[in-house]
Scaffold this active site. Sequence first.
Site, PDB file in Angstrom:
ATOM      1  N   GLU A 123      -1.505   4.948 -11.214  1.00 53.55           N
ATOM      2  CA  GLU A 123      -1.995   6.481 -10.590  1.00 53.55           C
ATOM      3  C   GLU A 123      -2.122   7.217 -11.667  1.00 53.55           C
ATOM      4  O   GLU A 123      -2.820   8.190 -11.622  1.00 53.55           O
ATOM      5  CB  GLU A 123      -1.138   7.127  -9.521  1.00 53.55           C
ATOM      6  CG  GLU A 123      -1.093   6.054  -8.161  1.00 53.55           C
ATOM      7  CD  GLU A 123      -2.342   5.593  -7.476  1.00 53.55           C
ATOM      8  OE1 GLU A 123      -3.261   6.372  -7.502  1.00 53.55           O
ATOM      9  OE2 GLU A 123      -2.113   4.833  -6.757  1.00 53.55           O
TER      10      GLU A 123
ATOM     11  N   GLU B 291      -8.584   0.493  -6.829  1.00 51.59           N
ATOM     12  CA  GLU B 291      -7.772   0.968  -5.447  1.00 51.59           C
ATOM     13  C   GLU B 291      -7.903   0.161  -4.294  1.00 51.59           C
ATOM     14  O   GLU B 291      -6.845  -0.079  -3.616  1.00 51.59           O
ATOM     15  CB  GLU B 291      -8.322   2.485  -4.903  1.00 51.59           C
ATOM     16  CG  GLU B 291      -8.438   3.492  -6.129  1.00 51.59           C
ATOM     17  CD  GLU B 291      -6.995   3.730  -6.477  1.00 51.59           C
ATOM     18  OE1 GLU B 291      -5.942   3.497  -5.913  1.00 51.59           O
ATOM     19  OE2 GLU B 291      -6.899   4.798  -7.208  1.00 51.59           O
TER      20      GLU B 291
ATOM     21  N   GLU C  63      -4.508   4.305  -0.630  1.00 53.01           N
ATOM     22  CA  GLU C  63      -5.596   3.444  -1.594  1.00 53.01           C
ATOM     23  C   GLU C  63      -6.686   3.579  -0.865  1.00 53.01           C
ATOM     24  O   GLU C  63      -7.865   3.437  -1.686  1.00 53.01           O
ATOM     25  CB  GLU C  63      -4.790   2.119  -1.506  1.00 53.01           C
ATOM     26  CG  GLU C  63      -3.470   2.170  -2.332  1.00 53.01           C
ATOM     27  CD  GLU C  63      -3.403   2.793  -3.678  1.00 53.01           C
ATOM     28  OE1 GLU C  63      -4.647   3.152  -4.420  1.00 53.01           O
ATOM     29  OE2 GLU C  63      -2.419   2.987  -4.088  1.00 53.01           O
TER      30      GLU C  63
ATOM     31  N   GLU D 183      -4.915  11.440  -7.161  1.00 54.41           N
ATOM     32  CA  GLU D 183      -4.154  10.534  -7.875  1.00 54.41           C
ATOM     33  C   GLU D 183      -2.681  11.021  -8.156  1.00 54.41           C
ATOM     34  O   GLU D 183      -1.697  10.371  -8.159  1.00 54.41           O
ATOM     35  CB  GLU D 183      -4.665  10.180  -9.268  1.00 54.41           C
ATOM     36  CG  GLU D 183      -5.799   9.488  -9.418  1.00 54.41           C
ATOM     37  CD  GLU D 183      -5.972   8.108  -8.750  1.00 54.41           C
ATOM     38  OE1 GLU D 183      -4.777   7.382  -9.025  1.00 54.41           O
ATOM     39  OE2 GLU D 183      -6.859   7.515  -7.898  1.00 54.41           O
TER      40      GLU D 183
ATOM     41  N   HIS E 160      -5.256  -2.374  -4.987  1.00 51.13           N
ATOM     42  CA  HIS E 160      -3.899  -1.784  -4.719  1.00 51.13           C
ATOM     43  C   HIS E 160      -3.709  -1.761  -3.287  1.00 51.13           C
ATOM     44  O   HIS E 160      -2.441  -1.905  -2.796  1.00 51.13           O
ATOM     45  CB  HIS E 160      -3.860  -0.235  -5.219  1.00 51.13           C
ATOM     46  CG  HIS E 160      -3.608   0.157  -6.711  1.00 51.13           C
ATOM     47  ND1 HIS E 160      -3.938   1.163  -7.150  1.00 51.13           N
ATOM     48  CD2 HIS E 160      -3.847  -0.923  -7.571  1.00 51.13           C
ATOM     49  CE1 HIS E 160      -3.828   0.837  -8.485  1.00 51.13           C
ATOM     50  NE2 HIS E 160      -3.911  -0.209  -8.787  1.00 51.13           N
TER      51      HIS E 160
ATOM     52  N   HIS F 202      -5.091   6.654 -13.788  1.00 55.16           N
ATOM     53  CA  HIS F 202      -6.112   6.997 -13.266  1.00 55.16           C
ATOM     54  C   HIS F 202      -6.286   8.730 -13.480  1.00 55.16           C
ATOM     55  O   HIS F 202      -7.389   9.045 -13.667  1.00 55.16           O
ATOM     56  CB  HIS F 202      -6.235   6.736 -11.814  1.00 55.16           C
ATOM     57  CG  HIS F 202      -6.270   5.257 -11.412  1.00 55.16           C
ATOM     58  ND1 HIS F 202      -6.226   4.925 -10.357  1.00 55.16           N
ATOM     59  CD2 HIS F 202      -6.324   4.040 -12.367  1.00 55.16           C
ATOM     60  CE1 HIS F 202      -6.165   3.423 -10.403  1.00 55.16           C
ATOM     61  NE2 HIS F 202      -6.426   3.056 -11.548  1.00 55.16           N
TER      62      HIS F 202
END
Length: 189
Positions: free
Chosen positions: A165, A64, A35, A135, A67, A168
Site C-alpha cells: 500500500e 489489488e 482490495e 492507499e 491482494h 502504491h
Amino acid sequence: MWVYDKKLQYPVRVSKCDPRMAKYLIEQYGGADGELAAALRYLNQRYTIPDQVIGLLTDIGTEEFAHLEMIATMVYKLTKDATPRQLEEAGLGESFVNHGGALFYNNASGVPWTAAYIAAKNDPLADLYEDIAAEEKARATYQWLIDMTDDVDLQDSLKFLREREIVHALRFKEAVEIIKADREQQKVF
C-alpha cells in the site's frame, strides 16, 4: 490480458484457527477501503486518465486482485477448523448461516459491498488524490490488523500487504507529478 500464475503473490501462513481475526480481515475483502474497491476503482479510472499513467492504474489495479486473493486465503485458513459456535462467538454467525464457509463481499461489520465505494471524477488529479487517500487508508487498516493479532505468521503476510500500500501511494504521488508537469507544459498547436 493477464497471465495467471497459480500461486499467491506472497505466501499466506496462519498459526492457529482465529475466527475473530478472520472477521476483522473481511474489512479488507469487501470494505470501502478494501482490495476489491481499490481494484475496481483503478481499473475503471484508467479509461479517462492521460496515457502517461494508464499502465500504472492497470498494474496496481491488477495487483489489488492479487491482494484480494491473499485476504480470502487468510480468512479461509483462519476459519477452516472453526466450529459453528466459534464462528458465532466471533460475530460470523450470520455470515455462516447465509453463506456457509463462502466469503461474501462485505465489511467487518457485515455491511455489503457497494459500488458507491468506487470514486471516479474524470479529473486525473482528483482521481489520483482519491487513490493516494485510498492507499493510505488501506495502509492504516493493515497496521491496525497487525496490531490485533499475535500470530506472527499472519503478521508477516499483513506486513507485506501494508508495504505494498505504501508503494502504491508513492507511485500515485509520482503520477500526480507527471500530470501536473504535463499540464504546465506549454501547448503549441
